[in-house]
Design a protein around this motif. Structure first.
Motif: not given
Lengths: 81, 173
Positions: A12-23
């Motif tokens: 699963e992923r998380v989006h931070i702002g418009e440009d960053v994702t963490v999975r």
């Protein structure tokens, strides 16, 4: 700014702002493997590395001119440019 | 000297004087600014020498504007003075000059700065401990500069395992 707490499962992923994702890539025992996607202009750094750099910056900021004279002399000793 | 052909050319080019036949005939003089350092005194430097680190240094986000001044002609060590804080100064060096075999992270720096590798110059912060022979440089987080825009950042090379306190060896050792 408080801390946002989210629970994620592997994949699963998380989006931070418009440009960053963490999975979340994997969970092995106590360790979580995280994958970061961010533009090169955004620094993604483990905290202990940030701490090490901050500490070294502080040490470096103490340098005095008279100390540099000694270093410069030592470094250049015996070698004629 | 910072190792880069771009900066050598820029320094060699100097200024272009305005042709005398223009109405407001004048020789172009670089605008200079005063830089005050509590450690080193006052310098007058060309305004176009100012480097801007948008995010400052790690742990010092407000330290954004800097100039590099020489310590001694021929020395690989120079001073990085902060315009935003007269108390703040760092010894810097071109890592190519002081660390044999150093390969500057031009690609990472170009990526981070949004420029081409040819425009990148890299300098490292120098730490001087009590014993000057233990002088070290921060290879883990060099300061990377985009020479064309005079902007830069402290580039933390996460995952590189480089040493923030890499001890220098004398060239003749």
């Amino acid at each position: 700014m408080g801390m946002l707490v989210l629970t994620r499962r592997v994949g699963e992923r998380v989006h931070i702002g418009e440009d960053v994702t963490v999975r979340v890539l994997a969970i092995r025992g106590a360790a979580v493997s995280l994958g970061f996607a961010a533009p090169a202009s955004v620094a993604v750094v483990r905290e202990e590395i940030v701490d090490a750099v901050r500490t070294e910056n502080r040490r470096a900021a103490l340098a005095r001119p008279e100390e540099l004279v000694g270093v410069d002399a030592w470094f250049g000793e015996g070698s004629e440019g | 000297m910072i190792a880069s052909t771009a900066v050598c050319e820029a320094e060699a080019a100097g200024l272009q004087p305005v042709p005398a036949k223009t109405a407001a005939a004048a020789v172009a003089v670089p605008e200079t600014i005063q830089v005050v350092s509590s450690r080193l005194g006052t310098y007058e430097v060309p305004r176009d020498k100012v480097l801007t680190l948008e995010r400052g240094l790690v742990g010092l986000p407000a330290a954004r504007r800097f100039v590099v001044v020489d310590h001694r002609p021929g020395s690989p060590f120079r001073w990085l003075l902060c315009l935003d804080d007269p108390e703040l100064a760092f010894v810097v060096a071109d890592p190519v000059e002081v660390v044999p075999g150093y390969a500057p992270p031009l690609a990472e720096a170009a990526s981070a700065l949004g420029c081409v590798p040819e425009e990148v110059a890299v300098m490292v912060l120098v730490t001087i401990p009590r014993d000057p022979r233990e002088v070290s440089v921060n290879l883990l987080a060099p300061v990377a500069i985009d020479l064309s825009r005079r902007s830069g950042c402290q580039l933390v090379l996460e995952g590189s395992r480089l040493d923030p306190a890499h001890r220098l060896a004398r060239p003749q050792d």
